[in-house]
Design an enzyme around this catalytic site. Structure first.
Site, PDB file in Angstrom:
ATOM      1  N   LYS A  48       0.807  -1.216   0.000  1.00  0.00           N
ATOM      2  CA  LYS A  48       0.000   0.000   0.000  1.00  0.00           C
ATOM      3  C   LYS A  48       0.846   1.275   0.000  1.00  0.00           C
ATOM      4  O   LYS A  48       0.331   2.354  -0.317  1.00  0.00           O
ATOM      5  CB  LYS A  48      -0.965  -0.001   1.175  1.00  0.00           C
ATOM      6  CG  LYS A  48      -2.003  -1.108   1.079  1.00  0.00           C
ATOM      7  CD  LYS A  48      -2.909  -0.935  -0.123  1.00  0.00           C
ATOM      8  CE  LYS A  48      -3.957  -2.029  -0.201  1.00  0.00           C
ATOM      9  NZ  LYS A  48      -4.887  -1.828  -1.311  1.00  0.00           N
TER      10      LYS A  48
HETATM   11  N1  PMP Z   1      -3.514  -8.059   1.534  1.00  0.00           N
HETATM   12  C1  PMP Z   1      -3.594  -7.110   2.474  1.00  0.00           C
HETATM   13  C2  PMP Z   1      -3.000  -7.389   3.798  1.00  0.00           C
HETATM   14  C3  PMP Z   1      -4.230  -5.894   2.207  1.00  0.00           C
HETATM   15  O1  PMP Z   1      -4.310  -4.950   3.159  1.00  0.00           O
HETATM   16  C4  PMP Z   1      -4.806  -5.695   0.931  1.00  0.00           C
HETATM   17  C5  PMP Z   1      -5.512  -4.407   0.634  1.00  0.00           C
HETATM   18  N2  PMP Z   1      -6.854  -4.332   1.052  1.00  0.00           N
HETATM   19  C6  PMP Z   1      -4.722  -6.717  -0.025  1.00  0.00           C
HETATM   20  C7  PMP Z   1      -4.053  -7.874   0.317  1.00  0.00           C
HETATM   21  C8  PMP Z   1      -5.338  -6.617  -1.386  1.00  0.00           C
HETATM   22  O2  PMP Z   1      -4.719  -5.667  -2.208  1.00  0.00           O
HETATM   23  P1  PMP Z   1      -5.603  -4.795  -3.186  1.00  0.00           P
HETATM   24  O3  PMP Z   1      -6.440  -3.882  -2.348  1.00  0.00           O
HETATM   25  O4  PMP Z   1      -4.635  -4.061  -4.038  1.00  0.00           O
HETATM   26  O5  PMP Z   1      -6.472  -5.705  -3.970  1.00  0.00           O
END
Ligand code: PMP
Length: 344
Positions: A48
């Protein structure tokens, strides 16, 4: 500043360019080579960081963000931490509306990073005024000069991964990647990365990882939101009870669902076998690979890249706590009898 001495202007210069680490033991019986993109190597310990920096810098370029302004977001924790980190360096206020499903560690961390945190109930619908979406929206309307990152509905989320994660994986595998396996929450990671990779080689197979209790897999298959699919589950950051427009479903070939229990055990197994201390969704992504392998999805010579989104330290009171595992009944069932807690 010159980077060749490993000296940086600030922590933000370390975002991205994460390593691809070969998995040696956990996949030793499987056909193909397995490489993990370990996003815990970002300074905020998750993927992120990429979207926080990218979206904030785009808003600065467009003149939307000015020093002293407030940045607002809904988050399961990781995005919040990254936004808080970027806000500190760039001089913004950071307000976060988070789900009560988030671990206490994550919430404490956000507060440590100077963010103002509102904890909202997890099991209410997205249009309920108590949901973290509605709380963030209201705060945005009430706070003059604020910017709402809105990661689930912001196409810049996808774009951040299209411009960074995708090209990195393509270069790191020298264009030899055959499969991408990644969790889908907002869908920014999987669809941004997949879009770039498929432009280089349309034959690359992209598999999204979804949770039981989430609507994404069914939506991908039917293009309809089936609310019967929705029920509470434990994994944070994976799956959704709504359809995020940040996901480009067309670049994902298939979704596979994983359980809370098996993902938790697999996260522990990654630490034990590979020495990689990663988060719950990394366990989910690895669990998906196990299921795909059982289906015979991979063959000799395949190069499978799996994205491990964050670091294990964020789950000490959950997946990496025997007490929590016990409370969930995750040590009870027969299929995990062989990996009882005494081994940890
Ligand atoms: N794994 C974790 C620990 C996350 O915080 C997130 C984000 N919500 C994701 C996977 C998934 O990533 P994305 O939001 O880019 O689909």
């Amino acid at each position: 500043m010159k980077q060749n001495k490993n000296v940086f202007n600030n922590v933000l210069d370390l975002i991205g360019k994460t390593p691809l680490i070969k998995l040696n033991k956990i996949t030793s019986d499987y056909k193909g080579d397995y490489l993990a993109k370990v996003e815990a190597f970002n300074p905020g310990h998750s993927s992120k960081d990429r979207i926080a920096l990218y979206i904030i810098e785009q808003a600065e370029k467009k003149g939307i963000l000015k020093p002293g302004n407030t940045i607002i977001e809904t988050t399961s924790g990781n995005t919040g931490f990254s936004i808080a980190m970027v806000s500190i360096i760039k001089g913004y206020e950071c307000i976060l509306a988070v789900s009560s499903k988030s671990s206490a560690d994550k919430i404490d961390m956000l507060r440590t990073m100077g963010a103002k945190v509102y904890v909202c109930p997890a099991h209410v619908s997205a249009d309920d005024p108590r949901s973290y979406y509605q709380v963030a929206k209201r705060l945005h309307e009430e706070t003059k000069g604020s910017v709402y990152i809105n990661q689930y509905f912001n196409e810049l989320n996808l774009q951040a991964h299209y411009e960074t994660t995708g090209p990195e994986i393509w270069e790191q595998t020298e264009g030899k990647i055959t499969h991408l396996v990644a969790c889908s929450g907002t869908g920014g990671t999987i669809s941004g990365t997949a879009k770039y990779l498929k432009e280089q080689n349309p034959k690359i197979k992209v598999i999204g990882v979804d949770a039981y209790g989430s609507v994404l897999k069914k939506y991908h298959e039917t293009r309809e939101l089936d609310t019967d699919e929705i029920y509470p589950y434990r994994i944070e950051g994976l799956g959704k009870n709504l359809i995020p427009t940040a996901t480009d479903f067309d670049v994902i070939d298939e979704f596979i669902k994983v359980t809370d229990e098996e993902s938790a055990h697999t996260a522990r197994e990654i630490a034990r076998t590979e020495g990689l201390f990663v988060g719950y969704t990394s366990g989910a992504a690895m669990q998906a690979i196990k299921l795909l392998n059982e289906e015979g999805a991979f063959k000799k010579g395949d190069k499978i890249v799996v994205i491990f989104p964050d670091h294990g330290s964020r789950y000490m009171s959950k997946v990496y706590s025997d007490k929590w595992m016990e409370e969930q009944g995750f040590f009870d069932s027969e299929n995990v009898a062989s990996i009882k807690k005494t081994q940890y």
